[in-house]
Design a protein around this motif. Structure first.
Motif, PDB file in Angstrom:
ATOM      1  N   GLN A  28       0.754  -1.150   0.007  1.00 62.59           N
ATOM      2  CA  GLN A  28      -0.046  -0.202   0.040  1.00 62.59           C
ATOM      3  C   GLN A  28       0.843   1.342   0.043  1.00 62.59           C
ATOM      4  O   GLN A  28       0.446   2.234  -0.452  1.00 62.59           O
ATOM      5  CB  GLN A  28      -0.926   0.138   1.129  1.00 62.59           C
ATOM      6  CG  GLN A  28      -2.335  -0.631   1.088  1.00 62.59           C
ATOM      7  CD  GLN A  28      -3.157  -0.303  -0.026  1.00 62.59           C
ATOM      8  OE1 GLN A  28      -3.102   1.048  -0.461  1.00 62.59           O
ATOM      9  NE2 GLN A  28      -4.237  -1.267  -0.457  1.00 62.59           N
ATOM     10  N   ASP A  29       1.955   1.161   0.748  1.00 56.50           N
ATOM     11  CA  ASP A  29       2.751   2.693   0.730  1.00 56.50           C
ATOM     12  C   ASP A  29       3.514   2.932  -0.468  1.00 56.50           C
ATOM     13  O   ASP A  29       4.198   3.929  -0.622  1.00 56.50           O
ATOM     14  CB  ASP A  29       3.793   2.447   2.037  1.00 56.50           C
ATOM     15  CG  ASP A  29       2.991   2.420   3.500  1.00 56.50           C
ATOM     16  OD1 ASP A  29       1.923   2.674   3.448  1.00 56.50           O
ATOM     17  OD2 ASP A  29       3.706   2.262   4.094  1.00 56.50           O
ATOM     18  N   PHE A  30       3.596   1.828  -1.498  1.00 58.49           N
ATOM     19  CA  PHE A  30       4.344   2.044  -2.584  1.00 58.49           C
ATOM     20  C   PHE A  30       3.653   2.600  -3.544  1.00 58.49           C
ATOM     21  O   PHE A  30       2.232   2.145  -3.830  1.00 58.49           O
ATOM     22  CB  PHE A  30       5.119   0.893  -2.915  1.00 58.49           C
ATOM     23  CG  PHE A  30       6.393   0.462  -2.235  1.00 58.49           C
ATOM     24  CD1 PHE A  30       6.641   1.171  -1.078  1.00 58.49           C
ATOM     25  CD2 PHE A  30       7.123  -0.581  -2.560  1.00 58.49           C
ATOM     26  CE1 PHE A  30       7.555   1.030  -0.258  1.00 58.49           C
ATOM     27  CE2 PHE A  30       8.189  -0.896  -1.822  1.00 58.49           C
ATOM     28  CZ  PHE A  30       8.577  -0.327  -0.692  1.00 58.49           C
ATOM     29  N   GLU A  65      -0.416   6.564  -6.216  1.00 57.63           N
ATOM     30  CA  GLU A  65      -0.441   5.676  -5.357  1.00 57.63           C
ATOM     31  C   GLU A  65      -1.118   4.323  -5.914  1.00 57.63           C
ATOM     32  O   GLU A  65      -2.182   4.448  -6.504  1.00 57.63           O
ATOM     33  CB  GLU A  65      -1.431   6.314  -4.032  1.00 57.63           C
ATOM     34  CG  GLU A  65      -0.666   7.534  -3.560  1.00 57.63           C
ATOM     35  CD  GLU A  65       0.082   7.345  -2.525  1.00 57.63           C
ATOM     36  OE1 GLU A  65      -0.012   6.011  -1.811  1.00 57.63           O
ATOM     37  OE2 GLU A  65       1.170   8.084  -2.100  1.00 57.63           O
ATOM     38  N   GLY A  80      -3.216   2.605  -4.338  1.00 64.15           N
ATOM     39  CA  GLY A  80      -4.420   2.692  -3.661  1.00 64.15           C
ATOM     40  C   GLY A  80      -5.186   3.568  -4.546  1.00 64.15           C
ATOM     41  O   GLY A  80      -6.582   3.289  -4.253  1.00 64.15           O
ATOM     42  N   SER A  81      -4.927   4.326  -5.137  1.00 61.73           N
ATOM     43  CA  SER A  81      -5.724   5.310  -5.815  1.00 61.73           C
ATOM     44  C   SER A  81      -6.343   4.617  -7.358  1.00 61.73           C
ATOM     45  O   SER A  81      -7.178   5.191  -7.990  1.00 61.73           O
ATOM     46  CB  SER A  81      -5.114   6.594  -6.411  1.00 61.73           C
ATOM     47  OG  SER A  81      -4.095   6.157  -7.576  1.00 61.73           O
ATOM     48  N   LEU A  82      -5.812   3.186  -7.435  1.00 64.11           N
ATOM     49  CA  LEU A  82      -6.277   2.411  -8.827  1.00 64.11           C
ATOM     50  C   LEU A  82      -7.557   1.568  -8.366  1.00 64.11           C
ATOM     51  O   LEU A  82      -7.642   1.415  -7.188  1.00 64.11           O
ATOM     52  CB  LEU A  82      -5.052   1.578  -9.287  1.00 64.11           C
ATOM     53  CG  LEU A  82      -3.900   2.133  -9.564  1.00 64.11           C
ATOM     54  CD1 LEU A  82      -2.843   1.141 -10.292  1.00 64.11           C
ATOM     55  CD2 LEU A  82      -4.064   3.375 -10.657  1.00 64.11           C
TER      56      LEU A  82
END
Lengths: 508, 352
Positions: free
Chosen positions: A347-349, A395, A397-399
């Motif tokens: 997640q942080d990548f 990010e 997570g934005s996908l």
């Protein structure tokens, strides 16, 4: 005629663009055990979570004994009489407290109760609950001293203390032995007689045979079959659950290359039948089977996470016995794991970093990262797989789910491999991304052997040249994906039905 | 098909909402640095003598040891771990260096090497406890902290070590802190002004740079961040999770012992009472570092800035005659504000 306890009408639920429930119509009757079957991702647990107040439905209506029922929280659902015992037993009990405290825990948590504990009264009350449930235990015993079965029974007893109208059990026997399960069934028989509607989720055929009055199969967010009457059609239920709707894209089976992986006399477990299997270059092989059929164990063996009972593997002409995942990767055997949120996404990548993780060696000189080469690979992957994003530093997570999955698959396509194993690559993916991913996997398959593990037949038909069916930790069917007799494949998958043996004791 | 989808995507972020979001992001990104600049200007105007090279060097010197320890904490935070034993590792290094030179009468080189090995060994044990024995990180390092606090006092029966002291067996110590060792704590390099920059500041800057390079520019650092974010995914991508976790605790142990060596060199005696505040101060610096540049993750640059921030604040307040006992309160307040910055304001991650 039986009373309708619960009625679901056109229930829909979507997470983002992922439609999980697509119009569920379902009635549950008082005094009846309804078994719910469905493969992973069919929407079973989402439906249960709507019933017990964890999620709200996007559309549709639920009626509980004719009254509108829209629980906003689990507490509200319980108050209305819908009680759920979850799969993980320890969610239902507090192991460090004694049985008595567990049984009356909800009274203790109720606001307005007395400040001090009245141990004697509580124990008497708990004893009464235990007796009505036919639970023969010392209520002063700590729950963590109990066997799993007793714990499960305590969890159910606790649920019964709410006087439920609908009791939902999510794979309650998954950690119980046959004898232990029997005690649970006796209890369920009594509950059924007392007029409780029971929704029972399970994959274990022995359970279903023993307890079911009615079977509902779910697939792709819909009810795909309802089976009731004197003689239940178990095989029909399994077929409805695995299902198959004609897919429009035909597979052209290409000329297969030389054998890259040769598996000889592999026994996954000490009591399973040995099998041999060759995997060729330019060939996409799908392995399908129910939960507990041995698919996962087989994949784990290929990656050195587990050891087979016996047998050997030859990879590219050399014996192959990986001791760790790293060794497997270094030998060119890649695994794209299932359940990307917990097994794959960092997640942080950002997108770039997520793609480069397994092959940082290639993107670095003397351990120092070469950002240019990393970005080049990322951009290549993004355009190859049609990942929709603003730039490669977005990010992860934005996908959307489908695009995240493309990134996870692109991660392993970025480098040539001998054997690529994809475990449930279509999990939580919309139809367009699913097509893209399938196409990409087939396009790139020419130099490597490709193995895809899927639960749904449809997905196997869509992607594979060859479909292998696993049951009881061995291969029971091997078909070319051409004019395939789907009924026959499904019977093989459901093969466990014919033998009333235990399905996996650890079916999850 | 594709271009169509792309225009759709663009429509979703209309220019206005986009600009608003970047403003908020700017605040999160540079808020803490701006706050620090504001603080410097404020103290320069109100506290006489604050804006001088000596004052700047004093601030650096006061945070050097804390900063070095904080960089060690950062390494463990990166792999989603935590090291509570750094403070006691540093004081153990302090006592060990004094013991080696004063009691065993060996030279500075042996003392430094012994301390570094001790730090690495402590880190190794911490790592093994956590990785192999599955002890939760906080508990394992808490246990190690107690163990070291006790251990460092056993050889001298709880007394501080100095030249001429009487050992438990009646022997009088004759060794001395070697001048080379003391220079580590007391020598100052010329930098425009004679005798300006102390060794410890140079050590902080060099270690800070090295840790930054390691974490940001090498594949090992990248994998350690991956482990910290999703251990299972890193494992399935072939990273040797156990080895990297142990490495993180060894970095932490070694850096803590470097801090201990510098402290010993500054004090010139093995003082058992010093170094009490090291743990809390360095943890605070590492956590404040989360807020710097909106990183929302442990990072070497942020950690050094975090340590400096506390140093500036304390120095300024001291020069404005604030009483000493307000210091901890101020540190706590800064830490809480920084954590709010990190966790409440920059909660843009992991929303999906």
């Amino acid at each position: 005629m039986l009373n309708t306890a619960v009625e679901l009408c056109e229930i829909t639920k979507a997470f983002g663009e992922n439609n999980v429930l697509r119009g569920i119509d379902l009635e549950l009757y008082a005094g009846q055990v309804t078994v719910l079957m469905g493969a992973n991702g069919a929407g079973k647990s989402t439906m249960v979570k709507i019933l017990c107040g964890v999620y709200n439905a996007n559309g549709g209506a639920i009626k509980l004994f004719g009254k509108q029922f829209n629980p906003a929280t689990p507490a509200e659902a319980i108050k209305a009489g819908v009680v759920t015992v979850h799969q993980s037993i320890n969610d239902g009990v507090i192991p460090d407290l004694d049985i008595a405290s567990n049984l009356i825990l909800d009274n203790l948590a109720r606001p307005g109760g007395s400040f001090f504990l009245n141990q004697r009264k509580n124990r008497a009350e708990a004893q009464k609950i235990a007796e009505t449930m036919g639970l023969d235990v010392d209520v002063t015993q700590l729950v963590n001293e109990l066997h799993l079965a007793d714990r499960q029974l305590v969890a159910i007893a606790r649920a019964m203390a709410h006087k439920p109208k609908l009791l939902i059990l999510d794979e309650p026997t998954s950690s119980l032995s046959a004898v232990e399960a029997d005690r649970l069934f006796e209890l369920l028989d009594r509950l059924r007689e007392s007029g409780v509607a029971i929704l029972y989720i399970s994959h274990r055929m022995s359970d279903i045979r023993r307890i079911a009055d009615r079977i509902i199969s779910m697939r792709d967010g819909k009810i795909s079959g309802t089976f009731e009457g004197a003689s239940l059609d178990y095989e029909g239920a399994v077929k409805a659950m695995l299902g198959h709707s004609m897919t429009d894209n035909k597979i052209d089976i290409p000329e297969k290359g030389e054998a890259i992986v040769a598996i000889k006399n592999m026994k996954i477990r000490s009591d399973s039948t040995p099998f041999s299997l060759d995997l060729h270059a330019n060939e996409v092989v799908a392995i399908t089977g129910l939960v507990g059929s041995g698919k996962t164990e087989f994949a784990n063996i290929l990656f050195g996470i587990e050891k087979p009972f016996s047998g050997n593997i030859v990879l590219d002409g050399k014996p192959y016995q990986p001791k760790s995942l790293r060794q497997a990767i270094d030998a060119g055997v890649f695994l794209c794991p299932k359940d990307r949120a917990s097994n794959a996404v960092v997640q942080d990548f950002d997108i770039t970093k997520n793609i480069s993780i397994p092959f940082l060696n290639r993107h670095s000189n003397f351990s120092f990262l070469n950002f240019a080469s990393e970005h080049k690979t990322a951009n290549q992957t993004i355009s190859d797989l049609g990942i929709i994003c603003q730039r490669n530093s977005d990010e992860i997570g934005s996908l959307s789910g489908g695009n995240q999955q493309k990134v996870m698959i692109g991660r392993w396509l970025a480098q040539a491999s001998n054997l690529l194993v994809l475990d449930e690559p279509f999990q939580g993916v919309d139809i367009k991304a699913r097509r893209d991913i399938g196409k990409k996997i087939r396009q790139t398959a020419s130099k490597r052997a490709t193995l895809v593990l899927v639960a749904e037949i449809d997905e196997a038909l869509e992607i594979a040249d060859r479909i292998i069916v696993m049951t009881d930790h061995t291969i029971v069917g091997d078909y070319q994906n051409k004019n395939i007799d789907i009924g026959q494949v499904l019977s093989k998958v459901a093969g466990q039905l014919s033998q009333s043996t235990e399905l996996s004791a650890h079916a999850t | 098909m594709q271009p169509e989808v792309k225009t759709n995507e663009l429509k979703k972020h209309s220019p206005q909402t986009k600009r608003k979001r970047t403003l908020a992001e700017l605040a999160i990104r540079y808020g803490f640095l701006l706050l620090m600049v504001g603080l410097i200007i404020f103290f320069s105007l109100t506290a006489e003598g604050f804006a001088s090279p000596f004052s700047a060097v004093f601030i650096f010197q006061s945070v050097a040891i804390t900063g070095i320890l904080a960089l060690g904490v950062t390494a463990t935070l990166v792999v989603d771990g935590f090291d509570l034993s750094i403070g006691s590792t540093a004081t153990s290094a302090l006592m060990l260096s004094a013991y080696v030179m004063v009691v065993l009468e060996m030279n500075a080189f042996v003392a430094v090497i012994a301390c570094l090995i001790m730090g690495a060994f402590v880190g190794l044990i911490n790592g093994l406890l956590i990785v192999k024995m599955k002890v939760p990180d906080l508990l394992a390092t808490l246990g190690m902290m107690f163990l070291l606090i006790g251990l460092q006092r056993i050889p001298t029966e709880g007394r501080s070590i100095s030249t001429g002291m009487t050992m438990p067996d009646g022997r009088v110590t004759e060794g001395v802190f070697s001048p080379a060792f003391l220079a580590l704590g007391r020598h100052r390099f010329d930098f425009f002004i004679d005798n300006l920059i102390p060794v410890s500041v140079i050590v902080l800057l060099v270690i800070g740079f090295l840790v930054w390079v390691f974490m940001e520019l090498t594949r090992h650092g990248r994998l350690m961040y991956a482990i910290g974010s999703n251990q299972r995914a890193a494992e399935l991508a072939g990273a040797n999770v156990k080895r990297y976790k142990i490495l993180a605790y060894m970095i932490s142990g070694v850096l803590a012992s470097v801090g201990g060596i510098l402290l010993a060199a500054r004090l010139g005696r093995g003082d058992i009472a010093s170094g009490n505040n090291l743990l809390l101060d360095s943890v605070a610096a590492a956590l404040i570092g989360f807020a710097v540049l909106g990183a929302a993750k442990p990072n070497a640059f942020g950690t050094v800035i975090g340590a400096l921030f506390i140093g500036i604040l304390l120095q300024g307040l001291t020069m404005m005659n604030a009483p000493y006992y307000t210091q901890d309160f101020v540190k706590g307040a800064v830490l809480v504000i920084a954590l709010v910055f990190t966790f409440a304001l920059s909660r843009r991650k992991g929303t999906h």
